[in-house]
Design a protein around this motif. Structure first.
Motif, PDB file in Angstrom:
ATOM      1  N   GLN A   1       0.816  -1.214   0.000  1.00 16.29           N
ATOM      2  CA  GLN A   1       0.000   0.000   0.000  1.00 16.29           C
ATOM      3  C   GLN A   1       0.848   1.262   0.000  1.00 16.29           C
ATOM      4  OE1 GLN A   1      -2.748   0.257   3.283  1.00 16.29           O
ATOM      5  NE2 GLN A   1      -4.096   1.657   2.192  1.00 16.29           N
ATOM      6  N   VAL A   2       1.913   1.276   0.795  1.00 13.04           N
ATOM      7  CA  VAL A   2       2.745   2.470   0.861  1.00 13.04           C
ATOM      8  C   VAL A   2       3.477   2.703  -0.459  1.00 13.04           C
ATOM      9  CG1 VAL A   2       4.935   1.479   1.701  1.00 13.04           C
ATOM     10  CG2 VAL A   2       4.216   3.748   2.479  1.00 13.04           C
ATOM     11  N   ASN A   3       3.561   1.682  -1.291  1.00 16.68           N
ATOM     12  CA  ASN A   3       4.178   1.813  -2.615  1.00 16.68           C
ATOM     13  C   ASN A   3       3.135   1.908  -3.730  1.00 16.68           C
ATOM     14  OD1 ASN A   3       7.314   1.516  -2.524  1.00 16.68           O
ATOM     15  ND2 ASN A   3       6.547   0.072  -0.992  1.00 16.68           N
ATOM     16  N   GLY A   4       1.875   2.148  -3.351  1.00 19.92           N
ATOM     17  CA  GLY A   4       0.835   2.414  -4.340  1.00 19.92           C
ATOM     18  C   GLY A   4       0.106   1.207  -4.883  1.00 19.92           C
ATOM     19  N   HIS A   5       0.205   0.042  -4.207  1.00 13.18           N
ATOM     20  CA  HIS A   5      -0.426  -1.178  -4.699  1.00 13.18           C
ATOM     21  C   HIS A   5      -1.489  -1.668  -3.714  1.00 13.18           C
ATOM     22  CE1 HIS A   5       2.915  -1.246  -7.503  1.00 13.18           C
ATOM     23  NE2 HIS A   5       3.755  -1.276  -6.502  1.00 13.18           N
ATOM     24  N   GLU A   6      -2.664  -1.999  -4.251  1.00 13.61           N
ATOM     25  CA  GLU A   6      -3.719  -2.584  -3.425  1.00 13.61           C
ATOM     26  C   GLU A   6      -3.621  -4.104  -3.500  1.00 13.61           C
ATOM     27  OE1 GLU A   6      -5.693  -0.847  -1.419  1.00 13.61           O
ATOM     28  OE2 GLU A   6      -4.584   0.930  -2.096  1.00 13.61           O
ATOM     29  N   SER A   7      -4.105  -4.775  -2.458  1.00 12.56           N
ATOM     30  CA  SER A   7      -4.049  -6.236  -2.425  1.00 12.56           C
ATOM     31  C   SER A   7      -5.160  -6.768  -1.547  1.00 12.56           C
ATOM     32  CB  SER A   7      -2.689  -6.711  -1.894  1.00 12.56           C
ATOM     33  OG  SER A   7      -2.486  -6.231  -0.569  1.00 12.56           O
ATOM     34  N   LYS A   8      -5.383  -8.074  -1.635  1.00 12.08           N
ATOM     35  CA  LYS A   8      -6.370  -8.740  -0.783  1.00 12.08           C
ATOM     36  C   LYS A   8      -5.682  -9.880  -0.044  1.00 12.08           C
ATOM     37  CE  LYS A   8     -10.967 -10.794  -0.655  1.00 12.08           C
ATOM     38  NZ  LYS A   8     -12.192 -11.167  -1.416  1.00 12.08           N
ATOM     39  N   GLY A   9      -5.980  -9.984   1.249  1.00 13.45           N
ATOM     40  CA  GLY A   9      -5.333 -11.001   2.070  1.00 13.45           C
ATOM     41  C   GLY A   9      -6.188 -12.234   2.285  1.00 13.45           C
ATOM     42  N   PHE A  10      -5.531 -13.390   2.353  1.00 17.37           N
ATOM     43  CA  PHE A  10      -6.183 -14.673   2.607  1.00 17.37           C
ATOM     44  C   PHE A  10      -5.355 -15.456   3.617  1.00 17.37           C
ATOM     45  CE2 PHE A  10      -7.126 -13.428  -1.731  1.00 17.37           C
ATOM     46  CZ  PHE A  10      -8.471 -13.707  -1.886  1.00 17.37           C
ATOM     47  N   HIS A  11      -6.024 -16.367   4.332  1.00 22.74           N
ATOM     48  CA  HIS A  11      -5.297 -17.327   5.158  1.00 22.74           C
ATOM     49  C   HIS A  11      -5.889 -18.708   4.933  1.00 22.74           C
ATOM     50  CE1 HIS A  11      -2.960 -19.093   8.327  1.00 22.74           C
ATOM     51  NE2 HIS A  11      -4.055 -19.661   8.794  1.00 22.74           N
ATOM     52  N   ILE A  12      -4.990 -19.692   4.778  1.00 25.61           N
ATOM     53  CA  ILE A  12      -5.416 -21.077   4.556  1.00 25.61           C
ATOM     54  C   ILE A  12      -4.634 -21.965   5.520  1.00 25.61           C
ATOM     55  CG2 ILE A  12      -5.784 -22.909   2.857  1.00 25.61           C
ATOM     56  CD1 ILE A  12      -5.342 -20.776   0.658  1.00 25.61           C
ATOM     57  N   ASN A  13      -5.343 -22.813   6.234  1.00 24.07           N
ATOM     58  CA  ASN A  13      -4.677 -23.749   7.155  1.00 24.07           C
ATOM     59  C   ASN A  13      -3.967 -24.853   6.380  1.00 24.07           C
ATOM     60  OD1 ASN A  13      -5.381 -22.377   9.460  1.00 24.07           O
ATOM     61  ND2 ASN A  13      -7.216 -23.593   9.838  1.00 24.07           N
ATOM     62  N   ASP A  14      -3.122 -25.594   7.086  1.00 23.80           N
ATOM     63  CA  ASP A  14      -2.315 -26.653   6.456  1.00 23.80           C
ATOM     64  C   ASP A  14      -3.115 -27.930   6.262  1.00 23.80           C
ATOM     65  OD1 ASP A  14      -0.006 -25.109   6.221  1.00 23.80           O
ATOM     66  OD2 ASP A  14       0.606 -25.558   8.272  1.00 23.80           O
ATOM     67  N   GLU A  15      -4.167 -27.859   5.461  1.00 24.51           N
ATOM     68  CA  GLU A  15      -4.954 -29.021   5.050  1.00 24.51           C
ATOM     69  C   GLU A  15      -4.812 -29.129   3.541  1.00 24.51           C
ATOM     70  OE1 GLU A  15      -8.960 -28.879   6.571  1.00 24.51           O
ATOM     71  OE2 GLU A  15      -8.307 -27.688   8.302  1.00 24.51           O
ATOM     72  N   LYS A  16      -4.194 -30.210   3.078  1.00 21.10           N
ATOM     73  CA  LYS A  16      -3.782 -30.288   1.688  1.00 21.10           C
ATOM     74  C   LYS A  16      -4.938 -30.068   0.711  1.00 21.10           C
ATOM     75  CE  LYS A  16      -0.584 -33.254   0.388  1.00 21.10           C
ATOM     76  NZ  LYS A  16       0.100 -34.485  -0.094  1.00 21.10           N
TER      77      LYS A  16
END
Length: 402
Positions: A209-224
């Motif tokens: 963000q501080v460098n001008g880029h937007e993003s979306k965050g995700f989290h996934i548990n360690d289930e294959k």
């Protein structure tokens, strides 16, 4: 494993072409321009008064006149007036048009006005004194901003001045940040004794963000299976995927295996560096679309270092932004024995024009708190173990101090 230099070459040779889009001016800060911006008229567009005072005709001054009858007042934002008699004057305000038949502005500090009569107390005047002449800054159709420039507040001001309410810029890449790991909980949760709160996704999103880029965050548990399903959806939707964790040799480090099943072409896995040795990089190409994947080691210092050394320069290259190359001098001797490129955490200090790098020794790549004490990483080359005070090396800064 490959060297840091090889890794950088591979990363930089697989950039994307984001394309372009048109956006409104109030959303343009930090974006990269894709059109030349021309002056729509002269700068300034008229002979502009630079001081509050009176406007006179220099011929009257040269004829010896020092007392002038005040005909009227010319304010900023009003149509141009005309000085009807050269022995008279017009009061003028900063930013106003210079009245016709006047070519000198004398500031109020040098004038005494009593009623409608102005007496001038200066000894000399020059033609167009205190006047910003039309077209002396830029001419109509001059290029004011060249394309491929990142827009700062200065460029935004120019865009507004020339009436560009919408502007063509580089399209923003769709960026996903994915953390993995059963030990991670959200920032709002209270972790169990065997858990920690997620920090890497927030750190990466902030760095983007501080460098001008937007993003979306995700989290996934360690289930294959779950990891495979969710990663497929993310890889198919986003241009850039930054993963944190799951790339080492642990029993539940499934990321490399899953990426291979998703037809992501591995370009390397493992770099001769510390921290960040398990760093993984690859691309997925599907017809006209392409997704780039940076799978970074999960330890926070490793994530930080790899992002600023590889991912951010890659993004800059995609957007046509020059990557600054900065060096700093070691403030003291330092030793590192393994045959790896070492990214030493340092505090930066400008001393008599010299940028000094002061080592900040932490407790390994999991020592998140040590990032608070440092400003940057100093890149010490492999193949040697002793680095002397005063030697200069590339510096990768994550704090805006230089």
């Amino acid at each position: 494993m490959i060297s840091v230099e090889e890794a950088i070459d591979i990363v930089m040779s697989h950039t994307l072409e984001p394309g372009k889009e048109k956006i409104f001016l109030d959303k343009a800060i930090g974006r990269v321009l894709k059109e030349d911006i021309l002056a729509d008229r002269d700068f300034p567009p008229f002979n502009r008064v630079m001081m509050d005072g009176i406007a006179i005709n220099s011929q009257a001054w040269e004829a010896g006149r020092r007392e002038y009858y005040v005909e009227s007042m010319q304010t900023a934002g009003s149509p141009q007036q005309t000085l009807s008699e050269t022995q008279n004057c017009i009061e003028v305000m900063t930013g106003a048009m210079l009245p016709q038949n006047a070519d000198v502005v004398i500031r109020y500090e040098d004038v005494n006005i009593t009623g409608k009569v102005a007496n001038v107390s200066v000894d000399a005047v020059t033609s167009f004194q205190n006047v910003h002449l039309k077209g002396t800054d830029r001419r109509v159709d001059d290029i004011l901003i060249h394309k491929d420039q990142k827009l700062s507040p200065a460029e935004i001001a120019i865009l507004a001045t020339v009436g560009k309410h919408a502007v063509e810029v580089v399209r923003q890449l769709r960026i996903a940040i994915v953390s993995t790991g059963d030990e991670l909980v959200d920032v709002n949760d209270t972790p169990s004794p065997y858990q920690i709160r997620r920090s890497n996704t927030y750190a990466l999103q902030s760095a983007l963000q501080v460098n001008g880029h937007e993003s979306k965050g995700f989290h996934i548990n360690d289930e294959k299976e779950v990891l495979g399903v969710k990663l497929r959806e993310i890889v198919e939707e986003y241009d850039l995927v930054i993963l944190s964790g799951g790339v080492s040799k642990g029993k539940k480090d499934y990321v490399p295996e899953i990426l291979e099943k998703l037809n992501v072409r591995k370009l390397f896995h493992g770099v001769k560096q510390r921290p960040g040795k398990p760093f993984w990089f690859g691309v997925r190409e599907d017809g006209s679309s392409s997704t780039t994947i940076f799978a970074l080691p999960g330890n926070p210092v490793s994530t930080f270092m790899c992002f600023y050394t590889y991912t951010l320069p890659w993004l800059n290259r995609c957007y046509g932004i020059d990557n600054r190359e900065i060096e700093a001098s070691l403030s003291e001797d330092f030793e590192f024995n393994p045959p790896l490129t070492y990214f030493l955490q340092v505090k930066l200090n400008l001393d008599k024009g010299q940028l000094l790098a002061i080592p900040v020794i932490g407790k390994g790549s999991g020592d998140l708190a040590n990032l608070l004490e440092a400003d940057a990483f100093l890149q010490l080359p492999s193949g040697r173990s002793v680095f002397k005070a005063g030697e200069s090396f590339p510096v990768i800064s994550y704090r805006q101090k230089i």
